[in-house]
Design a protein around this motif. Structure first.
Motif, PDB file in Angstrom:
ATOM      1  N   PRO A 168       0.864  -1.273   0.155  1.00  0.00           N
ATOM      2  CA  PRO A 168       0.084  -0.012   0.083  1.00  0.00           C
ATOM      3  C   PRO A 168       0.882   1.283   0.191  1.00  0.00           C
ATOM      4  N   ASP A 169      -0.085   2.408  -0.073  1.00  0.00           N
ATOM      5  CA  ASP A 169       0.843   3.666  -0.114  1.00  0.00           C
ATOM      6  C   ASP A 169       1.672   3.944   1.266  1.00  0.00           C
ATOM      7  N   ARG A 170       2.947   4.235   1.112  1.00  0.00           N
ATOM      8  CA  ARG A 170       3.679   4.145   2.302  1.00  0.00           C
ATOM      9  C   ARG A 170       3.457   5.493   3.094  1.00  0.00           C
ATOM     10  N   ARG A 171       2.376   6.392   2.880  1.00  0.00           N
ATOM     11  CA  ARG A 171       2.103   7.497   3.425  1.00  0.00           C
ATOM     12  C   ARG A 171       1.451   7.168   4.679  1.00  0.00           C
ATOM     13  N   ALA A 172       0.430   6.028   4.604  1.00  0.00           N
ATOM     14  CA  ALA A 172      -0.522   5.967   5.501  1.00  0.00           C
ATOM     15  C   ALA A 172       0.010   5.054   6.530  1.00  0.00           C
ATOM     16  N   PRO A 173      -0.158   5.404   8.030  1.00  0.00           N
ATOM     17  CA  PRO A 173       0.159   4.398   9.139  1.00  0.00           C
ATOM     18  C   PRO A 173      -0.310   2.892   8.717  1.00  0.00           C
ATOM     19  N   PRO A 174       0.326   1.930   9.296  1.00  0.00           N
ATOM     20  CA  PRO A 174      -0.018   0.306   9.170  1.00  0.00           C
ATOM     21  C   PRO A 174      -1.501   0.305   9.760  1.00  0.00           C
ATOM     22  N   SER A 175      -1.901   1.072  10.837  1.00  0.00           N
ATOM     23  CA  SER A 175      -3.177   0.792  11.368  1.00  0.00           C
ATOM     24  C   SER A 175      -4.263   1.326  10.138  1.00  0.00           C
ATOM     25  N   PHE A 176      -4.029   2.046   9.749  1.00  0.00           N
ATOM     26  CA  PHE A 176      -5.152   2.615   8.871  1.00  0.00           C
ATOM     27  C   PHE A 176      -5.395   1.546   7.559  1.00  0.00           C
ATOM     28  N   VAL A 177      -4.258   1.007   7.047  1.00  0.00           N
ATOM     29  CA  VAL A 177      -4.101  -0.060   6.096  1.00  0.00           C
ATOM     30  C   VAL A 177      -4.931  -1.268   6.587  1.00  0.00           C
ATOM     31  N   GLU A 178      -4.438  -1.749   7.702  1.00  0.00           N
ATOM     32  CA  GLU A 178      -5.065  -2.821   8.391  1.00  0.00           C
ATOM     33  C   GLU A 178      -6.492  -2.777   8.554  1.00  0.00           C
ATOM     34  N   GLU A 179      -7.070  -1.717   8.907  1.00  0.00           N
ATOM     35  CA  GLU A 179      -8.409  -1.570   9.226  1.00  0.00           C
ATOM     36  C   GLU A 179      -9.191  -1.704   7.909  1.00  0.00           C
ATOM     37  N   THR A 180      -8.631  -1.110   6.837  1.00  0.00           N
ATOM     38  CA  THR A 180      -9.072  -1.417   5.403  1.00  0.00           C
ATOM     39  C   THR A 180      -9.200  -2.791   4.744  1.00  0.00           C
ATOM     40  N   HIS A 197       5.196  -2.147   5.850  1.00  0.00           N
ATOM     41  CA  HIS A 197       4.087  -1.743   4.624  1.00  0.00           C
ATOM     42  C   HIS A 197       4.033  -2.894   3.522  1.00  0.00           C
ATOM     43  N   GLU A 198       4.136  -4.144   4.034  1.00  0.00           N
ATOM     44  CA  GLU A 198       3.768  -5.297   3.153  1.00  0.00           C
ATOM     45  C   GLU A 198       2.964  -6.085   3.656  1.00  0.00           C
ATOM     46  N   TYR A 199       1.811  -6.512   3.166  1.00  0.00           N
ATOM     47  CA  TYR A 199       0.782  -7.386   3.465  1.00  0.00           C
ATOM     48  C   TYR A 199       0.328  -8.585   2.809  1.00  0.00           C
ATOM     49  N   ALA A 214     -11.165 -10.371  -5.765  1.00  0.00           N
ATOM     50  CA  ALA A 214     -10.883  -9.591  -4.670  1.00  0.00           C
ATOM     51  C   ALA A 214      -9.584  -8.739  -4.602  1.00  0.00           C
ATOM     52  N   MET A 215      -8.566  -8.691  -5.390  1.00  0.00           N
ATOM     53  CA  MET A 215      -7.734  -8.208  -5.665  1.00  0.00           C
ATOM     54  C   MET A 215      -8.186  -6.634  -6.200  1.00  0.00           C
ATOM     55  N   ARG A 216      -9.082  -6.533  -7.134  1.00  0.00           N
ATOM     56  CA  ARG A 216      -9.640  -5.106  -7.664  1.00  0.00           C
ATOM     57  C   ARG A 216     -10.489  -4.497  -6.487  1.00  0.00           C
ATOM     58  N   ARG A 217     -10.875  -5.483  -5.595  1.00  0.00           N
ATOM     59  CA  ARG A 217     -11.682  -4.780  -4.300  1.00  0.00           C
ATOM     60  C   ARG A 217     -11.231  -4.205  -3.390  1.00  0.00           C
ATOM     61  N   ILE A 218      -9.785  -4.870  -3.159  1.00  0.00           N
ATOM     62  CA  ILE A 218      -8.919  -4.320  -2.009  1.00  0.00           C
ATOM     63  C   ILE A 218      -8.417  -2.827  -2.637  1.00  0.00           C
ATOM     64  N   GLU A 219      -7.793  -2.967  -4.010  1.00  0.00           N
ATOM     65  CA  GLU A 219      -7.346  -1.884  -4.590  1.00  0.00           C
ATOM     66  C   GLU A 219      -8.330  -0.829  -4.687  1.00  0.00           C
ATOM     67  N   ALA A 220      -9.429  -1.009  -4.949  1.00  0.00           N
ATOM     68  CA  ALA A 220     -10.489  -0.012  -5.081  1.00  0.00           C
ATOM     69  C   ALA A 220     -10.843   0.627  -3.662  1.00  0.00           C
ATOM     70  N   HIS A 225      -9.957   5.594  -0.105  1.00  0.00           N
ATOM     71  CA  HIS A 225      -9.280   6.379   0.967  1.00  0.00           C
ATOM     72  C   HIS A 225      -8.256   7.228   0.574  1.00  0.00           C
ATOM     73  N   GLY A 226      -8.052   7.229  -0.738  1.00  0.00           N
ATOM     74  CA  GLY A 226      -6.920   8.126  -1.200  1.00  0.00           C
ATOM     75  C   GLY A 226      -5.307   7.421  -1.031  1.00  0.00           C
ATOM     76  N   LEU A 227      -5.465   6.183  -1.059  1.00  0.00           N
ATOM     77  CA  LEU A 227      -4.179   5.508  -0.959  1.00  0.00           C
ATOM     78  C   LEU A 227      -4.015   4.631  -2.308  1.00  0.00           C
ATOM     79  N   LYS A 228      -2.852   4.804  -2.905  1.00  0.00           N
ATOM     80  CA  LYS A 228      -2.605   4.017  -4.171  1.00  0.00           C
ATOM     81  C   LYS A 228      -1.979   2.605  -3.487  1.00  0.00           C
ATOM     82  N   SER A 229      -1.705   1.691  -4.211  1.00  0.00           N
ATOM     83  CA  SER A 229      -1.362   0.428  -3.931  1.00  0.00           C
ATOM     84  C   SER A 229      -1.101  -0.433  -4.918  1.00  0.00           C
TER      85      SER A 229
END
Length: 617
Positions: A168-180, A197-199, A214-220, A225-229
Motif C-alpha cells: 500500500p501507499d507508504r504515507r499511511a500508518p499501518p493501522s489505517f491500512v489494516e483497518e481497510t 508496509h507489506e501485507y 478480490a484484488m480489485r476490490r481491495i485496490e479500489a 481512501h486516497g491510498l494507491k497500492s
C-alpha cells in the motif's frame, strides 16, 4: 510523516462506515467524528466536535492548519450537526466533492467516509470510537504454516486458493491500512504482515476469477481512501502447487531488484532484499521521535543503521554522538553520559558536559546497551522520560532534546528475566526493533561490499585502476561463513589490497586456509541464534533452532564448495527426506529457511520434490 501521538491515536480508529449524506446515525454521533487529512507527505487526524464549524486552511490561525501550497489561507469550513457539511470559503484551487467543484459560500452535505478534495489534499470524515470487529493480523511465520497446509489440502482435494501480496501507499500508518483490509476481507480469509508496509492475504476456496475480483476490490477500497497500492496475486494450482512457487509469483517484482545494487544516499551498499526492506523501514521511522533498538551480531553494521536513522531524520543537521557502554567502568560511564560539575569527585577540576548534553538536537547511539550497569539504567530511564538531565554533582536540571538509538548483540529478554536489565528501560528504547541479519544470510552483498572496500582502500587513479577480485577468490569468499560479518570482510579486503600489488586479489592474498576450514555448512556457528528463533512444535518439545528434529539425523555437510553438484545433492537429499517441507529441510541441514530458499533460487534449474500427497497419520 505523522507524529507519534497521531499514530497512537490512529491505532484505535475503526474501519470507515459510510452513512447517508442527509443524516448522521445516533450511534455515530455518540461515538464522535474526526477528519483525516491526507496530502503530499502528510497524514494527520483531528477531532470534529459536534455543533462546531471547523475552518481548514494554510494559516496557523485555522482550526486545522494544513501546510500545503495548494491550500488557501482560509480554504473551507467543516460543520457537524444533523448532517456533516463542507463549505468552500472562496479558495483559489477550490473544494471538490463527488468530482464537482463547489461554489463558494454554498455548504453541501457529505457522507462519513466520503473523499473530499481541497487543492491537492484529501479529507475523509470518520467515526472515532466504535471498536473494530475483532480480527487477528498473523505473523509471517504463522501465515507461512497456513500456506503450507493449504498447498497440502490442494494435493488431497484439488480445491483452489489464492495468495495476495499487498504494497500500500507508504504515507499511511499501518493501522489505517489494516483497518481497510479487515473491512474488505471475508471471515475465512487469513491476513498476515509480510514486512514493513507489506501485507499478505490467503483466500481459501477461491478460484482465479474470484481472486482477481478480490484484488480489485481491495485496490479500489484503498484508492477510495486516497491510498494507491500495488497488489500481486498467485493462484494454486494455476501458478504453482508449493509455497515456494506461489511466493515466487507474488515476489516477482522484488526479485528483479534482487541483483540490483542500491545506495542509500551515502557510500553504503545495499543489494540484499532483506537489507533493502530494513533501509525502507529506516526511512519510515526516521521522522518520528520513537526509540530504535538495533539487534545483530558483532560486525553486522549496527552503527551504519544508527547513522542512517540520523541522516534520514529532521535531526540530520544536529550532532550524531556514539557511546560504547561496555568500554567504561560504571563511574566513568556516568560521567561520560551525564557530565559532571566542578568538584563532583576527585580530579573533577572543571565542569564537563556529558554526551547526552552534547547530542542535544541530534541523535545518541548507546552501543552495547546490554552491558550498562543497573544503577546507570535507572538514571538513563529518568532522562528519557523527563527530557531533563542533571550532571553528576549538579543541582540544576537541564532540558534536552535527544533521540536515543540503542544497539546490542545481547539477548536483552534473557537479561530482563535474570534481573540484569530493566524492563521499563527496554520498552522505552524498544519503540522499533531492527534485526540486522548476519553476512552469511545475505551472501549477495559480499561482492558489492568487497568492491566498495577495495575502492575505499585504493581509489582508482588515472594511471592505475583499483584491484579486481579473481573468480577463485570470490568463490572462497562466498563459501565462508563470516563469523566477524562485515567488519571481518572489510579487514580482510584491506589486507588483500596491500598484498595483491597491482594485480587482482587471488586466493593466496586471502587467509584461505582459515576460510576453507570455516565453510558455510551445517557445522557453522550460529552466533546470534536467539533472534528470530521459533518455539518448538507441540510434538517435539526438545527441538532447538538449527538442530535436526527428534528421531532425524542431521545431514552431513558436503565436502565441496558452495554451488557445486555435491551441495545441490545435499540440499535435495534434505528436501526429499522432509517430503518437500522447506522448514524441516532447513533444520535437517542446520541452516535457516531463508538461506535454504536463497540456495534454491540460485539452483533455478533444480526441480524441487513435492510434498507427500498421502496424509501422515
Amino acid at each position: 510523516m505523522p507524529r507519534l501521538e497521531e499514530l497512537d491515536e490512529l491505532a484505535a480508529h475503526t474501519a470507515v462506515t459510510l452513512v447517508k449524506p442527509h443524516g448522521i446515525d445516533s450511534d455515530v454521533r455518540r461515538g464522535h467524528l474526526q477528519v483525516v487529512v491526507i496530502g503530499n507527505g502528510t497524514f494527520a487526524t483531528h477531532p470534529l466536535p459536534e455543533g462546531a464549524a471547523i475552518v481548514i486552511g494554510r494559516s496557523n490561525r485555522c482550526d486545522i492548519p494544513v501546510d500545503d501550497e495548494s491550500i488557501s489561507r482560509r480554504h473551507a469550513t467543516l460543520s457537524v450537526g444533523e448532517t456533516v457539511t463542507i463549505e468552500d470559503l472562496g479558495s483559489v484551487n477550490g473544494t471538490h466533492v463527488r468530482g464537482e467543484k463547489l461554489k463558494p459560500k454554498q455548504p453541501i452535505s457529505i457522507a462519513v467516509g466520503e473523499l473530499v478534495g481541497i487543492g491537492t489534499v484529501h479529507l475523509i470524515v470518520q467515526q472515532r470510537s466504535r471498536p473494530m470487529r475483532p480480527r487477528r493480523l498473523w505473523t509471517h511465520e504463522y501465515f507461512e504454516a497456513r500456506l503450507d497446509e493449504e498447498c497440502a489440502r490442494v494435493e488431497r482435494s484439488g480445491a483452489a486458493f489464492a495468495l495476495l501480496r499487498i504494497h500500500p501507499d507508504r504515507r499511511a500508518p499501518p493501522s489505517f491500512v489494516e483497518e481497510t483490509l479487515v473491512e474488505v476481507a471475508r471471515e475465512s480469509d487469513i491476513l498476515g504482515k509480510y514486512g514493513p508496509h507489506e501485507y499478505e492475504v490467503l483466500l481459501p476456496d477461491t478460484p482465479p476469477a474470484k481472486a482477481d475480483e478480490a484484488m480489485r476490490r481491495i485496490e479500489a477500497k484503498l484508492l477510495e481512501h486516497g491510498l494507491k497500492s500495488r497488489i500481486f496475486v498467485a493462484c494454486c494450482p494455476r501458478d504453482g502447487r508449493s509455497p515456494y512457487q506461489l511466493n515466487s509469483k507474488v515476489e516477482a517484482p522484488q526479485a528483479k531488484a534482487k541483483d540490483k545494487v542500491v545506495t542509500t544516499g551515502t557510500d553504503i551498499v545495499v543489494s540484499d532484499v532483506q537489507m533493502q526492506s530494513l533501509h525502507r523501514m529506516v526511512e519510515q521511522i526516521a521522522d518520528s521521535q520513537i526509540g530504535v533498538l538495533l539487534l545483530g551480531e558483532t560486525g553486522v553494521g549496527k552503527e551504519v543503521f544508527a547513522r542512517a536513522v540520523h541522516r534520514a531524520s529532521p535531526r540530520s543537521s544536529g550532532p550524531f554522538v556514539e557511546l560504547n557502554c561496555a568500554a567504561l567502568t560504571e563511574t566513568l560511564l556516568e560521567s561520560e553520559l551525564f557530565g559532571h560539575e566542578k568538584g563532583a569527585f576527585t580530579n573533577a577540576t572543571s565542569a564537563k558536559p556529558g554526551l547526552i548534553e552534547t547530542a542535544d538536537g541530534g541523535t545518541l547511539l548507546l552501543d552495547e546497551i546490554g552491558d550498562m550497569p543497573l544503577a546507570t539504567q535507572v538514571k538513563l530511564l529518568r532522562v528519557i522520560e523527563d527530557s531533563q538531565l542533571r550532571r553528576v554533582g549538579g543541582l540544576k536540571a537541564r532540558s534536552i532534546n535527544v533521540r536515543f538509538v540503542a544497539a546490542t548483540n545481547s539477548d536483552l529478554e534473557a537479561q530482563m528475566a535474570a534481573g540484569a536489565f530493566r524492563r521499563d528501560l527496554y520498552f522505552r528504547l524498544n519503540g522499533v526493533t531492527i534485526v540486522i541479519p548476519p553476512l552469511r544470510e545475505r551472501m549477495a552483498e559480499i561482492e558489492p561490499l568487497a568492491k566498495s572496500f577495495i575502492s575505499r582502500s585504493r581509489p582508482p587513479r588515472d594511471d592505475k585502476p583499483s584491484p579486481t577480485i579473481s573468480p577463485e577468490a570470490l568463490e572462497i569468499m562466498k563459501g565462508y561463513s563470516w563469523p566477524g560479518n562485515v567488519r571481518e570482510l572489510k579487514n580482510m579486503i584491506e589486507r588483500a589490497v596491500l598484498l595483491c600489488g597491482d594485480g587482482p586479489i587471488r586466493p593466496e592474498h586471502l587467509p584461505a586456509d582459515k576460510m576453507l576450514a570455516v565453510r558455510l555448512t551445517a557445522s557453522s556457528p550460529r552466533m546470534f541464534s536467539w533472534i528470530g528463533t521459533r518455539a518448538p512444535s507441540s510434538g517435539d518439545s526438545s527441538a532447538s533452532p538449527g538442530a535436526a528434529p527428534r528421531g532425524e539425523e542431521a545431514i552431513p555437510a558436503p565436502p565441496r564448495r558452495k554451488g557445486s553438484a555435491d551441495e545441490q545433492q545435499w540440499i535435495m537429499q534434505a528436501l526429499d527426506r522432509a517430503r518437500g517441507n522447506q522448514t524441516l529441510a532447513a533444520r535437517l541441514l542446520g541452516i535457516s529457511r531463508r538461506t535454504l530458499v536463497n540456495r534454491l533460487n540460485e539452483y533455478n534449474q533444480v526441480e524441487r520434490p513435492r510434498k507427500d500427497k498421502t496424509k501422515k497419520k
